[in-house]
Write a protein that holds these residues in place. Sequence first.
Motif, PDB file in Angstrom:
ATOM      1  N   LYS A 121       4.426  -0.045   1.880  1.00 28.99           N
ATOM      2  CA  LYS A 121       4.360  -0.973   3.002  1.00 28.99           C
ATOM      3  C   LYS A 121       3.806  -2.296   2.504  1.00 28.99           C
ATOM      4  O   LYS A 121       2.742  -2.347   1.873  1.00 28.99           O
ATOM      5  CB  LYS A 121       3.451  -0.423   4.113  1.00 28.99           C
ATOM      6  N   TYR A 122       4.550  -3.362   2.813  1.00 29.80           N
ATOM      7  CA  TYR A 122       4.117  -4.706   2.424  1.00 29.80           C
ATOM      8  C   TYR A 122       3.203  -5.295   3.486  1.00 29.80           C
ATOM      9  O   TYR A 122       3.462  -5.174   4.685  1.00 29.80           O
ATOM     10  CB  TYR A 122       5.341  -5.612   2.250  1.00 29.80           C
ATOM     11  N   ILE A 142       0.843  -1.193   0.000  1.00 28.76           N
ATOM     12  CA  ILE A 142       0.000   0.000   0.000  1.00 28.76           C
ATOM     13  C   ILE A 142       0.883   1.249   0.000  1.00 28.76           C
ATOM     14  O   ILE A 142       2.071   1.188   0.278  1.00 28.76           O
ATOM     15  CB  ILE A 142      -0.945   0.044   1.218  1.00 28.76           C
ATOM     16  N   ALA A 143       0.263   2.365  -0.320  1.00 30.22           N
ATOM     17  CA  ALA A 143       0.938   3.661  -0.314  1.00 30.22           C
ATOM     18  C   ALA A 143       0.807   4.301   1.066  1.00 30.22           C
ATOM     19  O   ALA A 143       0.434   3.647   2.038  1.00 30.22           O
ATOM     20  CB  ALA A 143       0.338   4.554  -1.393  1.00 30.22           C
ATOM     21  N   ILE A 185      -2.263  -8.435   6.787  1.00 30.88           N
ATOM     22  CA  ILE A 185      -1.628  -7.990   8.031  1.00 30.88           C
ATOM     23  C   ILE A 185      -0.330  -7.283   7.666  1.00 30.88           C
ATOM     24  O   ILE A 185       0.523  -7.845   6.960  1.00 30.88           O
ATOM     25  CB  ILE A 185      -1.348  -9.170   8.981  1.00 30.88           C
ATOM     26  N   MET A 186      -0.165  -6.067   8.161  1.00 28.09           N
ATOM     27  CA  MET A 186       1.012  -5.265   7.823  1.00 28.09           C
ATOM     28  C   MET A 186       2.280  -5.928   8.350  1.00 28.09           C
ATOM     29  O   MET A 186       2.334  -6.392   9.486  1.00 28.09           O
ATOM     30  CB  MET A 186       0.865  -3.871   8.405  1.00 28.09           C
ATOM     31  N   SER A 187       3.305  -5.941   7.491  1.00 29.00           N
ATOM     32  CA  SER A 187       4.542  -6.627   7.835  1.00 29.00           C
ATOM     33  C   SER A 187       5.747  -5.703   7.902  1.00 29.00           C
ATOM     34  O   SER A 187       6.463  -5.696   8.898  1.00 29.00           O
ATOM     35  CB  SER A 187       4.821  -7.750   6.813  1.00 29.00           C
ATOM     36  N   ARG A 188       5.999  -4.903   6.867  1.00 34.57           N
ATOM     37  CA  ARG A 188       7.237  -4.112   6.853  1.00 34.57           C
ATOM     38  C   ARG A 188       7.175  -3.006   5.816  1.00 34.57           C
ATOM     39  O   ARG A 188       6.346  -3.026   4.901  1.00 34.57           O
ATOM     40  CB  ARG A 188       8.422  -5.016   6.541  1.00 34.57           C
ATOM     41  N   LYS A 189       8.074  -2.034   5.989  1.00 35.17           N
ATOM     42  CA  LYS A 189       8.250  -0.986   4.993  1.00 35.17           C
ATOM     43  C   LYS A 189       9.165  -1.477   3.883  1.00 35.17           C
ATOM     44  O   LYS A 189      10.054  -2.304   4.109  1.00 35.17           O
ATOM     45  CB  LYS A 189       8.860   0.263   5.626  1.00 35.17           C
ATOM     46  N   ILE A 190       8.947  -0.948   2.696  1.00 34.67           N
ATOM     47  CA  ILE A 190       9.864  -1.182   1.589  1.00 34.67           C
ATOM     48  C   ILE A 190      10.501   0.151   1.229  1.00 34.67           C
ATOM     49  O   ILE A 190       9.802   1.150   0.998  1.00 34.67           O
ATOM     50  CB  ILE A 190       9.140  -1.782   0.377  1.00 34.67           C
TER      51      ILE A 190
END
Length: 212
Positions: free
Chosen positions: A194-195, A146-147, A170-175
């Motif tokens: 965000k992945y 997502i942005a 479920i949010m996991s990490r920033k890219i």
Amino acid sequence: MTLWQPACAQGADDTLLPYAVSIHQTPMQSWGPGAGIYLGKGLFITAAHVAGRSWLTRPKIAIAGSEYPTRVIKEGSFEGTDLTLLSVEEELLPARLRLRRNSICTDPPSPGQQVVTIVPGSAVRSHILAPDRLPIGTRGRFSTVIADVARTGNSGSGVFDVKHKCLLGIMSRKISQSFSRPGTRKTETRDIAKYFVPASEIAAFLPAHLQL
């Protein structure tokens, strides 16, 4: 720039807030509580790295200032499937939560799709990014993103489909991506997305006898 959202849309998003809980390690992690999402039947899902190595961290569910001991049903890993499934005795939970059941999306996310990230007390809208917006090295494994990196929920928070109100991930990490400024030798790193672990992986992660 913050996009204006109609009051009715924000109110509809707020109906998802009761599903959001905090995750406390024992002792409390120095960076503050993580997030998790209630699925129903006493089950909570979060990112594996939020719960940590459960035999050591003894994660608890926190709701409205009260902590509840958990049993670890299944534990993933940050390097593998970044999910951990926790259980709390249903009769211990507030009645307003015991009666809820969270549906997991069956359709895959698509670029441009409107979503809302949910953490305790906060619902923030965003949208799905196309994988070609990501650095080439991340497009395979981390393609559901997502942005709005700065505003949306962090690890363990829920990503919900705005239209159907189902759990999309479920949010996991920033890219992040590193780049060099023209005319200088300085390298900077910028968060670009965000992945989130998608619903299909959540469904596959849940033990068959605990399917909702």
